[in-house]
Motif scaffolding. Sequence first.
Motif, PDB file in Angstrom:
ATOM      1  N   GLN B 119       0.830  -1.258   0.641  1.00 25.51           N
ATOM      2  CA  GLN B 119      -0.331   0.245   0.082  1.00 25.51           C
ATOM      3  C   GLN B 119       0.759   0.810  -0.201  1.00 25.51           C
ATOM      4  OE1 GLN B 119      -3.093   0.355  -0.652  1.00 25.51           O
ATOM      5  NE2 GLN B 119      -3.144   2.489  -0.696  1.00 25.51           N
ATOM      6  N   ASN B 120       2.556   1.625   0.759  1.00 26.24           N
ATOM      7  CA  ASN B 120       3.064   2.261   0.626  1.00 26.24           C
ATOM      8  C   ASN B 120       3.376   2.473  -0.978  1.00 26.24           C
ATOM      9  OD1 ASN B 120       3.244   3.585   3.098  1.00 26.24           O
ATOM     10  ND2 ASN B 120       5.197   2.886   3.241  1.00 26.24           N
ATOM     11  N   ALA B 121       3.880   1.199  -1.440  1.00 23.05           N
ATOM     12  CA  ALA B 121       4.420   1.270  -2.771  1.00 23.05           C
ATOM     13  C   ALA B 121       3.171   1.618  -3.618  1.00 23.05           C
ATOM     14  CB  ALA B 121       5.008  -0.105  -3.613  1.00 23.05           C
ATOM     15  N   ALA B 122       1.930   1.655  -3.468  1.00 20.17           N
ATOM     16  CA  ALA B 122       1.347   2.237  -4.986  1.00 20.17           C
ATOM     17  C   ALA B 122       0.334   3.438  -4.312  1.00 20.17           C
ATOM     18  CB  ALA B 122      -0.521   1.192  -4.088  1.00 20.17           C
ATOM     19  N   ILE B 123       1.159   4.160  -3.037  1.00 16.36           N
ATOM     20  CA  ILE B 123       0.802   5.509  -2.475  1.00 16.36           C
ATOM     21  C   ILE B 123       2.036   6.366  -3.954  1.00 16.36           C
ATOM     22  CG2 ILE B 123       0.573   7.101  -1.068  1.00 16.36           C
ATOM     23  CD1 ILE B 123      -1.204   4.831   0.599  1.00 16.36           C
ATOM     24  N   ALA B 124       3.027   5.349  -3.360  1.00 14.99           N
ATOM     25  CA  ALA B 124       4.341   5.769  -3.944  1.00 14.99           C
ATOM     26  C   ALA B 124       4.324   6.827  -5.344  1.00 14.99           C
ATOM     27  CB  ALA B 124       5.419   5.736  -3.973  1.00 14.99           C
ATOM     28  N   ALA B 125       3.547   5.191  -5.963  1.00 11.96           N
ATOM     29  CA  ALA B 125       3.723   5.448  -7.454  1.00 11.96           C
ATOM     30  C   ALA B 125       1.885   6.272  -7.739  1.00 11.96           C
ATOM     31  CB  ALA B 125       2.898   3.795  -7.934  1.00 11.96           C
ATOM     32  N   GLU B 126       1.304   6.097  -7.099  1.00  7.85           N
ATOM     33  CA  GLU B 126      -0.032   7.487  -7.675  1.00  7.85           C
ATOM     34  C   GLU B 126       1.388   8.833  -7.173  1.00  7.85           C
ATOM     35  OE1 GLU B 126      -3.831   4.959  -6.904  1.00  7.85           O
ATOM     36  OE2 GLU B 126      -3.060   6.304  -5.609  1.00  7.85           O
ATOM     37  N   ALA B 127       1.637   9.238  -6.041  1.00  9.72           N
ATOM     38  CA  ALA B 127       2.539  10.524  -6.009  1.00  9.72           C
ATOM     39  C   ALA B 127       2.817  10.989  -7.175  1.00  9.72           C
ATOM     40  CB  ALA B 127       2.965   9.884  -4.609  1.00  9.72           C
ATOM     41  N   MET B 128       3.456   9.554  -7.704  1.00 11.25           N
ATOM     42  CA  MET B 128       4.579   9.950  -8.961  1.00 11.25           C
ATOM     43  C   MET B 128       4.069   9.601 -10.134  1.00 11.25           C
ATOM     44  SD  MET B 128       7.366   7.329  -7.662  1.00 11.25           S
ATOM     45  CE  MET B 128       8.721   7.722  -9.352  1.00 11.25           C
ATOM     46  N   GLY B 129       3.023  10.532 -10.321  1.00 10.82           N
ATOM     47  CA  GLY B 129       1.919  10.103 -11.213  1.00 10.82           C
ATOM     48  C   GLY B 129       1.086   9.220 -11.643  1.00 10.82           C
ATOM     49  N   LEU B 130       1.656   8.634 -11.647  1.00 14.88           N
ATOM     50  CA  LEU B 130       1.180   6.862 -11.963  1.00 14.88           C
ATOM     51  C   LEU B 130      -0.237   6.127 -11.179  1.00 14.88           C
ATOM     52  CD1 LEU B 130       4.703   4.963 -11.521  1.00 14.88           C
ATOM     53  CD2 LEU B 130       4.043   6.030 -13.896  1.00 14.88           C
ATOM     54  N   GLY B 131      -0.739   5.005 -12.358  1.00 13.03           N
ATOM     55  CA  GLY B 131      -1.616   4.652 -11.671  1.00 13.03           C
ATOM     56  C   GLY B 131      -1.629   2.710 -11.218  1.00 13.03           C
ATOM     57  N   VAL B 132      -2.182   2.358 -10.674  1.00 14.40           N
ATOM     58  CA  VAL B 132      -1.922   0.825  -9.832  1.00 14.40           C
ATOM     59  C   VAL B 132      -4.045   0.235  -9.932  1.00 14.40           C
ATOM     60  CG1 VAL B 132      -0.321   1.643  -8.760  1.00 14.40           C
ATOM     61  CG2 VAL B 132      -2.439   1.298  -7.751  1.00 14.40           C
ATOM     62  N   VAL B 133      -3.204  -1.010 -10.131  1.00 14.10           N
ATOM     63  CA  VAL B 133      -4.443  -1.984  -9.887  1.00 14.10           C
ATOM     64  C   VAL B 133      -4.242  -2.879  -9.176  1.00 14.10           C
ATOM     65  CG1 VAL B 133      -5.076  -3.083 -11.811  1.00 14.10           C
ATOM     66  CG2 VAL B 133      -6.970  -2.827 -10.619  1.00 14.10           C
ATOM     67  N   TYR B 134      -5.164  -3.044  -8.115  1.00 11.04           N
ATOM     68  CA  TYR B 134      -4.146  -5.099  -8.096  1.00 11.04           C
ATOM     69  C   TYR B 134      -4.988  -5.608  -8.237  1.00 11.04           C
ATOM     70  CZ  TYR B 134      -2.259  -2.580  -2.969  1.00 11.04           C
ATOM     71  OH  TYR B 134      -1.822  -1.825  -2.191  1.00 11.04           O
ATOM     72  N   ILE B 135      -4.513  -6.657  -8.694  1.00 10.32           N
ATOM     73  CA  ILE B 135      -5.099  -8.463  -9.147  1.00 10.32           C
ATOM     74  C   ILE B 135      -4.939  -9.138  -8.064  1.00 10.32           C
ATOM     75  CG2 ILE B 135      -4.083  -9.889 -10.942  1.00 10.32           C
ATOM     76  CD1 ILE B 135      -5.268  -7.370 -11.496  1.00 10.32           C
ATOM     77  N   GLY B 136      -6.269  -9.788  -7.689  1.00  8.44           N
ATOM     78  CA  GLY B 136      -6.823 -10.452  -6.884  1.00  8.44           C
ATOM     79  C   GLY B 136      -6.235 -12.503  -7.406  1.00  8.44           C
ATOM     80  N   GLY B 137      -6.805 -12.447  -8.676  1.00  9.17           N
ATOM     81  CA  GLY B 137      -6.325 -13.290  -9.187  1.00  9.17           C
ATOM     82  C   GLY B 137      -5.287 -13.806  -9.992  1.00  9.17           C
ATOM     83  N   ILE B 138      -4.117 -13.290  -9.187  1.00 13.17           N
ATOM     84  CA  ILE B 138      -3.472 -14.473  -9.435  1.00 13.17           C
ATOM     85  C   ILE B 138      -3.678 -15.257  -8.254  1.00 13.17           C
ATOM     86  CG2 ILE B 138      -1.722 -13.179 -10.684  1.00 13.17           C
ATOM     87  CD1 ILE B 138      -0.338 -12.726  -7.575  1.00 13.17           C
ATOM     88  N   ARG B 139      -4.335 -15.941  -7.975  1.00 10.17           N
ATOM     89  CA  ARG B 139      -4.656 -16.490  -6.664  1.00 10.17           C
ATOM     90  C   ARG B 139      -5.449 -17.209  -7.032  1.00 10.17           C
ATOM     91  NH1 ARG B 139      -5.239 -12.035  -3.050  1.00 10.17           N
ATOM     92  NH2 ARG B 139      -8.095 -12.713  -2.931  1.00 10.17           N
ATOM     93  N   SER B 140      -6.284 -17.481  -8.266  1.00 12.98           N
ATOM     94  CA  SER B 140      -6.938 -18.380  -8.735  1.00 12.98           C
ATOM     95  C   SER B 140      -6.001 -19.873  -9.532  1.00 12.98           C
ATOM     96  CB  SER B 140      -7.815 -18.077  -9.893  1.00 12.98           C
ATOM     97  OG  SER B 140      -8.619 -16.918  -9.692  1.00 12.98           O
ATOM     98  N   ARG B 141      -5.073 -19.524  -9.634  1.00 11.71           N
ATOM     99  CA  ARG B 141      -4.258 -20.509  -9.923  1.00 11.71           C
ATOM    100  C   ARG B 141      -2.880 -20.259  -9.424  1.00 11.71           C
ATOM    101  NH1 ARG B 141      -5.772 -20.955 -16.385  1.00 11.71           N
ATOM    102  NH2 ARG B 141      -3.458 -22.462 -16.836  1.00 11.71           N
ATOM    103  N   ILE B 142      -3.069 -19.894  -8.517  1.00 15.11           N
ATOM    104  CA  ILE B 142      -1.390 -19.769  -7.640  1.00 15.11           C
ATOM    105  C   ILE B 142      -0.082 -20.810  -7.618  1.00 15.11           C
ATOM    106  CG2 ILE B 142      -2.582 -20.926  -5.437  1.00 15.11           C
ATOM    107  CD1 ILE B 142      -1.081 -18.022  -3.881  1.00 15.11           C
ATOM    108  N   GLN B 143      -0.903 -22.003  -8.121  1.00  9.61           N
ATOM    109  CA  GLN B 143       0.419 -22.392  -7.824  1.00  9.61           C
ATOM    110  C   GLN B 143       1.134 -22.719  -9.598  1.00  9.61           C
ATOM    111  OE1 GLN B 143       0.608 -26.559  -6.011  1.00  9.61           O
ATOM    112  NE2 GLN B 143       2.345 -26.589  -7.437  1.00  9.61           N
TER     113      GLN B 143
END
Lengths: 247, 247
Positions: B119-143
């Motif tokens: 979350q700190n990283a997300a805020i730093a990215a946004e503070a630098m004008g970047l955008g983010v999206v969290y992806i929980g989908g990687i747990r669907s085929r986590i193995q």
Amino acid sequence: MNETVSLLMKHRSIRKFTSDPVSQEQLATIVGAGQMASSSSNVQAYSVIAVTDQGLKSQLAELAGGQAYVAECPVFLVWCADLYRLKQASAPYIGDKASYEDSVENFTVATIDAALASQNAAIAAEAMGLGVVYIGGIRSRIQEVSELLGLPELVYPAFGMCVGVPDQEPGTRPRLPLAAVLHMNGYDKEETVQQVKLYDETMVNYLSERTGGQRTTSWSEIMATRLTEPVRLHMKPFLEAKGFMKQ
Amino acid sequence: MNETVSLLMKHRSIRKFTSDPVSQEQLATIVGAGQMASSSSNVQAYSVIAVTDQGLKSQLAELAGGQAYVAECPVFLVWCADLYRLKQASAPYIGDKASYEDSVENFTVATIDAALASQNAAIAAEAMGLGVVYIGGIRSRIQEVSELLGLPELVYPAFGMCVGVPDQEPGTRPRLPLAAVLHMNGYDKEETVQQVKLYDETMVNYLSERTGGQRTTSWSEIMATRLTEPVRLHMKPFLEAKGFMKQ
């Protein structure tokens, strides 16, 4: 460097607070900022209990292992993973169908949601000139903490957070080298362990300086002590009894 | 309002990115800011895999359920709870003593550590004008995700995060009313559920406006659909096989 990044880089835990209050308006801003953090599929599976009652804070300080600053800070926030609200809200639509609030997946989702919201809140507090410290110690007697705060099934107190006006300036603590935690395109087992050796040196020097040479234990050795202590083994049965992580 | 709080309040997930790269320097700032988040007893029990290789990103996009933006963003960060480094670093000091890296407590600590850093990283990215999206989908085929990234035992990919220059402006999404998540001095079961009714109205209007009246499902009903789907029930056996949460 930009103002927000600079703020993030200056974080240090505050364990001594002035007697200044945190206003209801500040609290609303702090938690409101927490709410703007991302949430898995918008489940918003967390709650926060703001403890301002002095008697309650004192009891929680004791339950957290005698951490005086829990009693001394003006507001103690207890961040909870919360699937109760989700279950109650959706109950009329679920009827007698099977539901999966007791999965490890949903436990993980709720825990992450609580942590993301809390970190946003921590940053908002710091941006307003306040200081915070996370308190994992509330998990030591988690059953009693839960009873004290009236937490229903499917809610558990993940960690606490003291909030208040700082009355100390402890400075930042060195972190692991970037290369210990950041891997490019795949996990590098050797690099991460190599980097720890550099960090051990850094932390020996840091501890030694802060204690006038009295403490010179390396990070690795401190971690070994921590891993070999049977800490909070009640968590599994407690969480299962609360309705979490059964499948 | 101060600049940082204002930034936090403007968060929205970005799912469309320009072709602009994220520089190695930006990445170091983002992850470096993540490292400054609090960590339970300084264990720093997380790692992040920055995926920039196009082939790998495309495979991860597929494994996350065909989310194109995972392939299209310049950097895809995979945030991992990591007790492997801790175990390896402390092994010489542990010798043949029992250790508890497989406790639910340590699983929880590592998951929270990863989330706070991200979350700190997300805020730093946004503070630098970047955008983010969290992806929980990687747990669907986590193995498969874990194998692709070479994650050792005691490391699991908790969630991903696309980072890049925004090529859309989706606006913020309404959150639950403050009174649904913030409780004073104790959990208020009735209030939290009452507040959901207000939120259901808010979200019906919000969805309806965004879809020209085509979608008017309430939040509670959407949540019911989510809770009744047997989502990622492989998480428990997967995590246990990785060495987590056995006790």
